[in-house]
Design an enzyme around this catalytic site. Sequence first.
Site, PDB file in Angstrom:
ATOM      1  N   CYS A 374       0.785  -1.353   0.127  1.00  0.00           N
ATOM      2  CA  CYS A 374       0.101   0.129   0.070  1.00  0.00           C
ATOM      3  C   CYS A 374       0.903   1.201   0.104  1.00  0.00           C
ATOM      4  CB  CYS A 374      -0.885  -0.110   1.324  1.00  0.00           C
ATOM      5  SG  CYS A 374      -2.096  -1.319   1.224  1.00  0.00           S
ATOM      6  N   TYR A 403      21.790  -6.708  -0.312  1.00  0.00           N
ATOM      7  CA  TYR A 403      21.069  -5.715   0.313  1.00  0.00           C
ATOM      8  C   TYR A 403      19.470  -5.980   0.049  1.00  0.00           C
ATOM      9  CZ  TYR A 403      25.739  -3.432   1.334  1.00  0.00           C
ATOM     10  OH  TYR A 403      26.827  -3.162   1.905  1.00  0.00           O
TER      11      TYR A 403
END
Length: 452
Positions: A374, A403
């Site tokens: 969202c 990462y």
Amino acid sequence: MDSRFQLTRTQAEGLAAEFGTPLYVLDEASLRARIRRYQAAFTAVASRSQLTYASKANSTLALLAIVADEGVLIDCASQGELEAALRAGVPAHRCHLHGNNKSTQELEAAIEHGVHQIVVDNFQELEQLRILSRRPGRSPRGHQTEAQATEPGSTGKGEAPGRAAGEMPDLLLRLAPGVNPLTNAKISTGQEDTKFGFNIGDGSARRALQMALENQLPVKGIHCHVGSQLLDPEAQRGAGAALARFARQMHAEFGWTCEVLNAGGGLGIRYTEQSPMPIEEYCRLLVGAIQEELQGSSLDPILVQEPGRSLVAESGVTLYTVGNIKPTPGRTFVSVDGGLSDNPRPALYDARYEVLDFHDSEDRQTVTVAGKHCETDQLFDGISLSSAIKPGDLLQVLCTGAYNSSMASNYNRYPRPATALLRSSGDFLLVQRRETWDEMFARETLPPDLLK
Ligand code: LLP
């Protein structure tokens, strides 16, 4: 030749069917090859050299075990990363501890485990270490003379010098050399106003060394790390030279012999169109700058580099399944079943990635690959995909070995993905399973009166 690992269609389909998506996939063969290439490039120009892996890039236990098996030491930026290395079977004396704000408890744990080195960041930490070095039963080792100095490590499978658990580890001072790397500001660390390390320019670094020596702390060397995903090596060269100059000055002023010079990591990789310097050329430049400064002095420190990304990024991909495809007046969104929670780098650093589908058709369209969070969560913009792309298809994103899993979160309560390892034998092995609901909620307690 493109050294970036990618899955074949058959592999991708097999993996998705067996382990689901999103899925991180790591490739052992290319990981080992990359490490060996780095080691060979480094030893070719510096016979007394040692590689250490910045495990923040990816501390999946299986990956740590492979890296350590190649003779690389493990750089841990926290007690958690040290715990990961230990659980991966890496002995503490092959690890070193970093951190710009280590707690006394973290320092104590590292000493008790018997880590190889602690990289000291600030004056408060020096004081903490002074106190810890005087705890009963812990004799301060002080700085040794050259004759007593530990034997050099090597980029091969040689052992790092061992020490009894509880004995003070070697210390390196992290220095801020005052160079400004050309990279995303969020991953620049070498400039004057950095929070990391002792500033050379304002005299802090000199004072820190003096304080360490006065307190007989076993300070063996110096360290710097100027930034990450660096495509122009000027910053690392400048920093390496600044460290070497500092070592010379401190030798002249205090008679202190720098035995270890750690120039950090930071070499960039090609995610999309970047052209990073080849490792061989990079090692030559970096070591050349250091050696030039040391010329004419009696100093001959072991040179250390601690890369993260450039060792592991290219050996990882993320596999996603396409959900809905939404043409809008401005662009077409292709939504996948992951996003910000498994790869926050586009949102944090505007990072771009190469995204591949598994269609053979020549007919292409440019789309935005969106995540399912969202948030605007436009994972990857301007991606060329087959016009035949449809819900249920698989996409792979290249170079996610660094990462990504180490920065994953549970945002929107998404379970963190599983990781499959492609062994050198050709078999896939699940080395980290997908997080379960029970794991996600295990730390929480509902007040009994609210439990309906
Ligand atoms: N040594 C130290 C002390 C570091 O702080 C770092 C990275 C490294 C070595 C390894 O740097 P590398 O070779 O991986 O560039 N999350 C960011 C990267 C942050 C890097 C922090 N320090 C990203 O996703 O780009």
